[in-house]
Design an enzyme around this catalytic site. Structure first.
Site, PDB file in Angstrom:
ATOM      1  N   HIS A  60       1.025  -0.319  -0.039  1.00 46.54           N
ATOM      2  CA  HIS A  60       0.108  -0.045   0.097  1.00 46.54           C
ATOM      3  C   HIS A  60       0.802   1.359   0.010  1.00 46.54           C
ATOM      4  CE1 HIS A  60      -3.520   2.327   1.935  1.00 46.54           C
ATOM      5  NE2 HIS A  60      -3.346   2.911   0.926  1.00 46.54           N
ATOM      6  N   ASN A  98      -2.120  -1.275  -8.170  1.00 45.67           N
ATOM      7  CA  ASN A  98      -3.322  -0.121  -8.078  1.00 45.67           C
ATOM      8  C   ASN A  98      -5.217  -1.426  -8.168  1.00 45.67           C
ATOM      9  OD1 ASN A  98      -5.645   0.874  -7.652  1.00 45.67           O
ATOM     10  ND2 ASN A  98      -4.748   3.079  -9.050  1.00 45.67           N
ATOM     11  N   GLN A 112       1.204   8.112  -3.592  1.00 44.33           N
ATOM     12  CA  GLN A 112       1.621   7.615  -2.231  1.00 44.33           C
ATOM     13  C   GLN A 112       2.935   7.938  -2.487  1.00 44.33           C
ATOM     14  OE1 GLN A 112       1.440   5.257   0.516  1.00 44.33           O
ATOM     15  NE2 GLN A 112      -0.860   5.190  -0.634  1.00 44.33           N
ATOM     16  N   LYS A 115       2.092  11.847  -0.492  1.00 44.07           N
ATOM     17  CA  LYS A 115       1.714  12.218   0.407  1.00 44.07           C
ATOM     18  C   LYS A 115       2.380  11.823   0.949  1.00 44.07           C
ATOM     19  CE  LYS A 115      -2.488  11.005   3.559  1.00 44.07           C
ATOM     20  NZ  LYS A 115      -3.590  10.614   3.172  1.00 44.07           N
ATOM     21  N   HIS A 116       3.053  10.657   1.477  1.00 44.64           N
ATOM     22  CA  HIS A 116       3.961  10.224   2.183  1.00 44.64           C
ATOM     23  C   HIS A 116       5.277   9.718   1.771  1.00 44.64           C
ATOM     24  CE1 HIS A 116       0.226   8.802   4.392  1.00 44.64           C
ATOM     25  NE2 HIS A 116       0.063   8.349   3.267  1.00 44.64           N
TER      26      HIS A 116
END
Ligand code: NAG
Ligand code: NAG
Ligand code: NAG
Ligand code: NAG
Ligand code: NAG
Ligand code: NAG
Length: 228
Positions: A60, A98, A112, A115-116
């Site tokens: 993820h 995905n 990803q 955001k991270h």
């Protein structure tokens, strides 16, 4: 102003500078490496998956995280093009698909990263390093959760498991460290949806995860009857 006043002022200013500086550089404490069990992730999603899921835990995301929440997000806003990751795209499609829309992997990876991953400085410095680090963790550093579970004779057979049995199976392969589990009630039964392995700030060793989902959470994993 006397000498004490000046010393006091200089000290105060210096402390402030250090404080501001450190709040920008020490952005996180550790990494959560989160993998989702595809069939359960599909069942948890409001819109069904377009393609049939594989009975595998795939990535993820790799998330810079803090012991004292919140976790940092959206530190840089850049996107990658297919050309930039041509050399690793095939591998990423296998370990980091995905699962909701397999025609759309790049959107998921970019999300990803944005955001991270972009908050992983100075351990993760750019997009390519982010993706390559994940490949390395999953394949070379043997953090494939499907494989870890199957080594402990827990295969995706649609059986009810106990929380202890799942946690112990993972601990054996992660230097006795505790993972974080995410469950969800789908279709009347509680499914194991995600497993998070926690890695230290440098991604050099496993550490215990904290902040488990509590009984009040919709993602709580009960003691018994967890489907996997
Ligand atoms: C990132 O950039 C895109 C395109 O410029 C923009 O649509 C989006 O809102 C930005 N997101 C953040 C979190 O800054
Ligand atoms: C899946 O991704 C493709 C390509 O970006 C897009 O055209 C399509 O609308 C997406 N389908 C769903 C159900 O989100
Ligand atoms: C992860 O482990 C599963 C179960 O052993 C295996 O089927 C799968 O091929 C592995 N994935 C990779 C990329 O090694
Ligand atoms: C929900 O449960 C029913 C009855 O057991 C089953 O036929 C159906 O396939 C399940 N749906 C999903 C999304 O798992
Ligand atoms: C990370 O690794 C560097 C060099 O190996 C070391 O100096 C530093 O103390 C480590 N930091 C943490 C938080 O483990
Ligand atoms: C798992 O346990 C639930 C009770 O929580 C039960 O309804 C379900 O039938 C069980 N599933 C299997 C495969 O044993």
């Amino acid at each position: 102003m006397g000498i004490t006043g000046i010393i006091y002022m200089v000290t105060t200013v210096f402390s402030l500078v250090v404080l501001i500086f450190s709040s920008f550089t020490v952005g996180f404490d550790y990494f959560q490496f989160t993998q989702q069990y595809q069939p359960a992730a599909c069942n948890s999603n409001p819109t069904p998956c377009k393609d049939p899921p594989a009975k595998l835990f795939t990535v993820h995301g790799l998330w810079p995280s803090n012991w004292n929440l919140p976790d940092p997000i959206f530190c840089k806003n850049t996107t990658i093009t297919p050309q930039q990751i041509g050399h690793i795209e095939a591998q990423l499609e296998i370990i980091w698909p995905n699962v909701f829309n397999r025609t759309n992997h790049l959107v998921f990876w970019n999300k990803q990263w944005n955001k991270h991953g972009s908050c992983g400085y100075p351990i993760i410095n750019d997009e390519i390093q982010y993706f390559e680090t994940v490949i390395k963790m999953y394949i070379i550093k043997k953090q494939n959760v499907s494989k870890i579970l199957s080594r402990a004779k827990i295969k995706p057979e649609g059986k009810n498991r106990t929380r202890t049995e799942i946690i112990n199976a993972i601990s054996i392969s992660t230097n006795n460290m505790t993972p974080k589990l995410k469950c969800q009630k789908n279709n009347g039964t509680i499914e194991l949806v995600e497993v998070t392995l926690c890695n230290d700030h440098n991604i050099t060793k496993f550490i215990n995860c904290r902040h488990p989902y509590g009984p009040q959470s919709q993602f709580f994993c009960p003691k018994i009857n967890i489907l996997y």
